[in-house]
Write an enzyme that holds these catalytic residues in place. Structure first.
Site, PDB file in Angstrom:
ATOM      1  N   GLU A 182       4.089   9.368  -0.401  1.00 53.95           N
ATOM      2  CA  GLU A 182       2.759   9.219  -0.986  1.00 53.95           C
ATOM      3  C   GLU A 182       2.256  10.525  -1.602  1.00 53.95           C
ATOM      4  O   GLU A 182       1.696  10.526  -2.705  1.00 53.95           O
ATOM      5  CB  GLU A 182       1.801   8.741   0.113  1.00 53.95           C
ATOM      6  CG  GLU A 182       0.358   8.679  -0.307  1.00 53.95           C
ATOM      7  CD  GLU A 182      -0.541   8.237   0.842  1.00 53.95           C
ATOM      8  OE1 GLU A 182      -0.035   7.960   1.947  1.00 53.95           O
ATOM      9  OE2 GLU A 182      -1.770   8.177   0.620  1.00 53.95           O
TER      10      GLU A 182
ATOM     11  N   GLU B 209     -10.476   4.613   8.739  1.00 59.06           N
ATOM     12  CA  GLU B 209     -10.602   4.232   7.330  1.00 59.06           C
ATOM     13  C   GLU B 209     -11.115   2.803   7.164  1.00 59.06           C
ATOM     14  O   GLU B 209     -10.518   1.993   6.462  1.00 59.06           O
ATOM     15  CB  GLU B 209      -9.258   4.435   6.612  1.00 59.06           C
ATOM     16  CG  GLU B 209      -8.770   5.869   6.695  1.00 59.06           C
ATOM     17  CD  GLU B 209      -7.473   6.159   5.962  1.00 59.06           C
ATOM     18  OE1 GLU B 209      -6.640   5.253   5.841  1.00 59.06           O
ATOM     19  OE2 GLU B 209      -7.304   7.306   5.522  1.00 59.06           O
TER      20      GLU B 209
ATOM     21  N   ARG C 228      -2.144   3.731  16.901  1.00 57.80           N
ATOM     22  CA  ARG C 228      -2.108   4.914  16.033  1.00 57.80           C
ATOM     23  C   ARG C 228      -3.235   5.900  16.334  1.00 57.80           C
ATOM     24  O   ARG C 228      -4.350   5.508  16.663  1.00 57.80           O
ATOM     25  CB  ARG C 228      -2.167   4.489  14.569  1.00 57.80           C
ATOM     26  CG  ARG C 228      -0.922   3.732  14.157  1.00 57.80           C
ATOM     27  CD  ARG C 228      -1.022   3.274  12.726  1.00 57.80           C
ATOM     28  NE  ARG C 228      -0.542   4.242  11.782  1.00 57.80           N
ATOM     29  CZ  ARG C 228      -1.180   4.564  10.653  1.00 57.80           C
ATOM     30  NH1 ARG C 228      -2.351   4.038  10.365  1.00 57.80           N
ATOM     31  NH2 ARG C 228      -0.651   5.425   9.810  1.00 57.80           N
TER      32      ARG C 228
ATOM     33  N   GLU D  83       0.866  -1.184   0.000  1.00 58.26           N
ATOM     34  CA  GLU D  83       0.000   0.000   0.000  1.00 58.26           C
ATOM     35  C   GLU D  83       0.900   1.230   0.000  1.00 58.26           C
ATOM     36  O   GLU D  83       1.799   1.357   0.834  1.00 58.26           O
ATOM     37  CB  GLU D  83      -0.923  -0.014   1.232  1.00 58.26           C
ATOM     38  CG  GLU D  83      -1.860   1.173   1.247  1.00 58.26           C
ATOM     39  CD  GLU D  83      -3.163   0.928   2.012  1.00 58.26           C
ATOM     40  OE1 GLU D  83      -3.458  -0.222   2.381  1.00 58.26           O
ATOM     41  OE2 GLU D  83      -3.887   1.916   2.232  1.00 58.26           O
ATOM     42  N   ARG D  84       0.653   2.118  -0.951  1.00 60.71           N
ATOM     43  CA  ARG D  84       1.487   3.318  -1.116  1.00 60.71           C
ATOM     44  C   ARG D  84       2.956   2.945  -1.277  1.00 60.71           C
ATOM     45  O   ARG D  84       3.839   3.618  -0.729  1.00 60.71           O
ATOM     46  CB  ARG D  84       1.312   4.276   0.057  1.00 60.71           C
ATOM     47  CG  ARG D  84      -0.125   4.566   0.448  1.00 60.71           C
ATOM     48  CD  ARG D  84      -0.922   5.105  -0.694  1.00 60.71           C
ATOM     49  NE  ARG D  84      -2.338   5.283  -0.335  1.00 60.71           N
ATOM     50  CZ  ARG D  84      -3.264   5.626  -1.222  1.00 60.71           C
ATOM     51  NH1 ARG D  84      -2.959   5.793  -2.490  1.00 60.71           N
ATOM     52  NH2 ARG D  84      -4.514   5.790  -0.843  1.00 60.71           N
TER      53      ARG D  84
ATOM     54  N   GLU E 249       5.211   9.809  13.966  1.00 65.19           N
ATOM     55  CA  GLU E 249       5.164   9.041  12.711  1.00 65.19           C
ATOM     56  C   GLU E 249       5.340   9.973  11.520  1.00 65.19           C
ATOM     57  O   GLU E 249       4.585  10.922  11.359  1.00 65.19           O
ATOM     58  CB  GLU E 249       3.813   8.308  12.600  1.00 65.19           C
ATOM     59  CG  GLU E 249       3.640   7.545  11.287  1.00 65.19           C
ATOM     60  CD  GLU E 249       2.288   6.817  11.165  1.00 65.19           C
ATOM     61  OE1 GLU E 249       1.679   6.454  12.192  1.00 65.19           O
ATOM     62  OE2 GLU E 249       1.830   6.632  10.021  1.00 65.19           O
TER      63      GLU E 249
ATOM     64  N   ASP F 126      -2.534  14.405   6.860  1.00 64.26           N
ATOM     65  CA  ASP F 126      -1.982  13.155   6.348  1.00 64.26           C
ATOM     66  C   ASP F 126      -0.786  13.365   5.430  1.00 64.26           C
ATOM     67  O   ASP F 126      -0.931  13.298   4.218  1.00 64.26           O
ATOM     68  CB  ASP F 126      -3.089  12.388   5.607  1.00 64.26           C
ATOM     69  CG  ASP F 126      -2.675  10.966   5.274  1.00 64.26           C
ATOM     70  OD1 ASP F 126      -1.640  10.508   5.794  1.00 64.26           O
ATOM     71  OD2 ASP F 126      -3.389  10.323   4.494  1.00 64.26           O
TER      72      ASP F 126
HETATM   73  O1  GCW Z   1      -1.951   8.168   4.019  1.00 62.13           O
HETATM   74  C1  GCW Z   1      -3.114   7.408   4.151  1.00 62.13           C
HETATM   75  C2  GCW Z   1      -3.051   6.437   3.034  1.00 62.13           C
HETATM   76  C3  GCW Z   1      -3.617   5.086   3.355  1.00 62.13           C
HETATM   77  C4  GCW Z   1      -3.034   4.627   4.676  1.00 62.13           C
HETATM   78  C5  GCW Z   1      -3.447   5.609   5.759  1.00 62.13           C
HETATM   79  C6  GCW Z   1      -2.860   5.295   7.131  1.00 62.13           C
HETATM   80  C7  GCW Z   1      -2.365   2.427   5.357  1.00 62.13           C
HETATM   81  O2  GCW Z   1      -3.665   6.995   1.899  1.00 62.13           O
HETATM   82  O3  GCW Z   1      -3.279   4.235   2.292  1.00 62.13           O
HETATM   83  O4  GCW Z   1      -3.392   3.311   5.006  1.00 62.13           O
HETATM   84  O5  GCW Z   1      -2.996   6.896   5.419  1.00 62.13           O
HETATM   85  O6  GCW Z   1      -1.907   5.963   7.514  1.00 62.13           O
HETATM   86  O7  GCW Z   1      -3.349   4.420   7.798  1.00 62.13           O
END
Ligand code: GCW
Length: 675
Positions: free
Chosen positions: A390, A283, A316, A157-158, A384, A362
């Site tokens: 990304e 999410e 988190r 992912e990413r 973090e 983010d």
């Molecule tokens: O940055 C966003 C991303 C998601 C990611 C999420 C996270 C792993 O678009 O892909 O999921 O944050 O940090 O949990």
């Protein structure tokens, strides 16, 4: 698949071969290590290989002190628990051909060995006999961690560097790359790692089951030999998805029992495991909110299950409503983290660490610092950051993020008069807590060069070095990385350093202006799309119309500024005092507002975008000057990406500028073409 040595090249030191003549006449280097543990073995192995490569010398291993003393040149590893350097600090002293690395813990000896090798390369020390040096270092942060977002099908992912080198077709991979990777990250002081995505789905839920224990045990041992602790991301709903229960309610005794038994089983099979990383209520992931419980309830339930085994829960704080209605003008995503976690400050068990993203949104190219850092006072915290880029060019653009991380670390939150910076808080200095540190969402994959863009390796290298020693300057770190990767040639140093140090500011200039963020294509997060997220559910709006842009986050608006300590709350709250690079994050501003430069907001947007795009052009020229000085395949690979970046930066510039031109119909003062 083949892979490069990244910064562990150990290029032979210039002058050594020429001056010292044949193999035979070279001084033999003797290594003496009386400690038989895995970590010191790793240190010796590294020294042997590296010194042979740097000096072309024969390397001997002394069996005892006397043998070492009688050698001409040598390195000795000494464990001395009374040194007071913690488990990971080291002391190095070099005089008259003998180098002693001492430490109170095994990991310290390994870090000392890597520090020595770095020094020899950076100073191009031609001969150990004349090398006089002394250094003592204790890592600044207890935790220096990497999070992989690797899925068990091999996708990341990413991830922008190929596929996972940990998973393929739901199996765990252990091969040459695994050890090469452990060496690489240990060399910069990384001491903890998660290998699976925080979005734990499907087979990943089963990582904590018999299906994977054997492989995980092997993997945790391999990393432990380099001082790195393995952690696993877990699924909060595992009691349901794996255990067959009907609930994952943290206050339900069946759920607690399930986790207690699970933890016992896990540590019986994986005694070296560090603990769990949890993304909950975020999410689409399950979490305590599903059951009307708090995040303290959720984290503490897991914390008590892992406590008997010394396990930790890393929890988190990326919790927000991702189902927002764009018409809803009251909800502000930036406020979510603080709103959720401040009320439960002090409620977490002592083996829980909250993992907080640097900003409230983010990983945008620029955001204010998350107000949680200055807010929480009675809870363990880790910072973090994301080196996966990304939102900062996805390893297709060069974007050296260390200067950004330095700004984050040096930011004064005003939570404490003496120790108020983010660096103080996350290193445990402010509140005296041992569970603290830094983590990066990492940027490696199975591409032959590890990071897709060769220059992106500077972010991985830099993150580790910075987490170990937060006083290092971005430029110094860049220089170290360049030397060890490409050698010490002046032009190579100069040009790559220039590119790296210009890259983050340039990226900021040609993408979204003044802290507004998010003008990216939905889902992919790559390339310009000003309104891509504007009428969507993610809470990331710029609200541009023909007169103004930005969100009022002051006390007259969403009230976000109130989450900061004074004087920050007031500074951010006042248009004229707010740092300009964050102006549109905190304020709604009219296009004719005049900035400190004397330019209008609109003209500033035009100018910075043109400027940023020009800088991306300059990167190509700077790189082209290095042809012949960099190995050709690498040279071409980087050139290709820099050319792409130049085109893409132009695209960014033109799309953004034309957007604002069309909204306002005000032309560029310098008469440049807008579309
Ligand atoms: O940055 C966003 C991303 C998601 C990611 C999420 C996270 C792993 O678009 O892909 O999921 O944050 O940090 O949990």
């Amino acid at each position: 698949m083949e892979f490069t040595k990244a910064w562990l090249q150990y290029h032979s030191i210039k002058g050594v071969k020429e001056t010292e003549g044949s193999e035979e006449s070279k001084t033999e280097i003797t290594i003496y290590n009386e400690h038989k543990c895995d970590i010191t073995k790793s240190a010796v192995e590294e020294l042997q290989m590296a010194l042979a490569s740097l000096y072309g010398s024969r390397i001997a291993l002394a069996q005892n002190e006397a043998e070492f003393q009688s050698a001409t040149a040598g390195i000795r590893l000494v464990l001395n628990t009374s040194l007071g350097l913690g488990q990971e600090g080291y002391h190095i002293r070099s005089a008259q051909g003998k180098i002693t690395i001492s430490a109170s813990g095994e990991a310290g000896l390994l870090y000392g060995a890597f520090a020595l090798l770095r020094k020899l390369q950076l100073d191009q020390v031609p001969d150990l006999m004349t090398f006089t040096w002394e250094e003592e270092k204790i890592p600044a942060n207890p935790f220096r961690m990497l999070n992989h977002w690797d899925n068990m099908d091999g996708e990341i992912e990413r991830g922008y560097s190929g596929k996972s080198f940990f998973f393929e077709k739901e199996e765990i991979l252990i091969n040459d790359r695994t050890k090469a990777y452990a060496r690489m990250i240990a060399s910069v002081g990384i001491n903890a790692l998660t290998i699976n995505n925080v979005n734990v789905k499907g087979a990943a839920t089963e990582l904590i089951s018999d299906r994977y224990y054997d492989k995980l045990d092997k993997l945790s041992g391999l990393f432990a030999a380099y001082g790195i602790k393995l952690y696993l991301s877990i699924n909060f709903a595992a009691p349901i998805d794996l255990g067959g229960l009907t609930t994952a309610d943290p206050c339900d005794s069946r759920v607690c029992d399930w986790w207690n038994r699970k933890a016992q089983e896990i540590w019986e099979r994986l005694p070296l495991l560090g603990g769990f990383l949890v993304k909950a209520d975020s999410e689409g992931r399950s979490g305590p909110f599903t059951y009307g419980r708090t995040h303290a309830d959720g984290a503490n339930m897991l914390a008590q299950a892992v406590k008997p085994y010394g396990g930790l829960i890393i929890w988190r704080c990326f919790v927000y409503n991702c189902q927002q209605d764009w018409r809803d003008l009251k909800t502000d995503r930036a406020k979510a983290g603080y709103d959720h976690f401040m009320p439960i400050d002090g409620k977490f068990a002592d083996n829980v660490i909250l993992q907080i993203k640097n900003g409230p949104m983010d990983f945008q190219v620029r955001e204010p610092i998350s107000p949680l850092f200055g807010g929480l006072k009675k809870t363990n915290m880790m910072l973090e950051v994301q080196i996966a880029q990304e939102y900062t060019g996805q390893q297709m653009h060069v974007c050296y993020l260390i200067p950004w991380f330095k700004e984050i670390l040096e930011f004064n939150t005003y939570c404490d008069e003496e120790h108020g910076t983010v660096a103080d808080i996350i290193s445990g200095k402010t509140y005296g807590n041992a569970l603290a540190g830094m983590v990066a969402v990492t940027n490696t994959g199975n591409d032959s060069n590890w990071t897709g863009h060769d220059l992106a390796a500077a972010n991985l290298y830099g993150f580790g070095r910075l987490a170990f020693d937060m006083t290092l300057a971005s430029e110094e770190i860049a220089g170290e990385w360049i030397s060890q990767t490409y050698g010490n040639e002046g032009k190579v140093q100069e040009n790559i350093k220039k590119i790296l140090l210009m890259s983050w500011p340039a990226y900021e200039k040609y993408t979204s202006p003044l802290g507004i963020g998010w003008m990216v294509k939905p889902n992919s997060h790559f390339g310009p799309d000003v309104d891509g997220y504007e009428y969507d559910r993610w809470g990331t709006y710029h609200k541009a119309d023909h007169k103004a842009i930005g969100l009022d986050r002051t006390m007259k608006g969403t009230g976000y500024t109130g989450q900061y300590n004074e004087p920050l709350a007031s500074i951010y709250g006042e248009l004229t005092r707010c740092p300009e690079e964050l102006l549109l994050f905190f304020h709604r501003v009219e296009y004719d507002y005049v900035l400190s430069s004397g330019k209008t907001l609109l003209q500033h947007i035009y100018d910075t975008h043109f400027e940023g795009a020009q800088e991306a052009e300059l990167f190509v020229r700077l790189w082209e000057e290095l042809q012949g000085m960099i190995e050709e395949e690498t040279y071409q690979r980087v050139l290709q990406r820099l050319n792409f970046q130049r085109e893409h930066a132009k695209e960014w510039c033109d799309v953004i500028n034309s957007y604002f031109y069309r909204k306002t119909l005000i032309p560029d003062a310098q008469g440049r073409t807008l579309y």
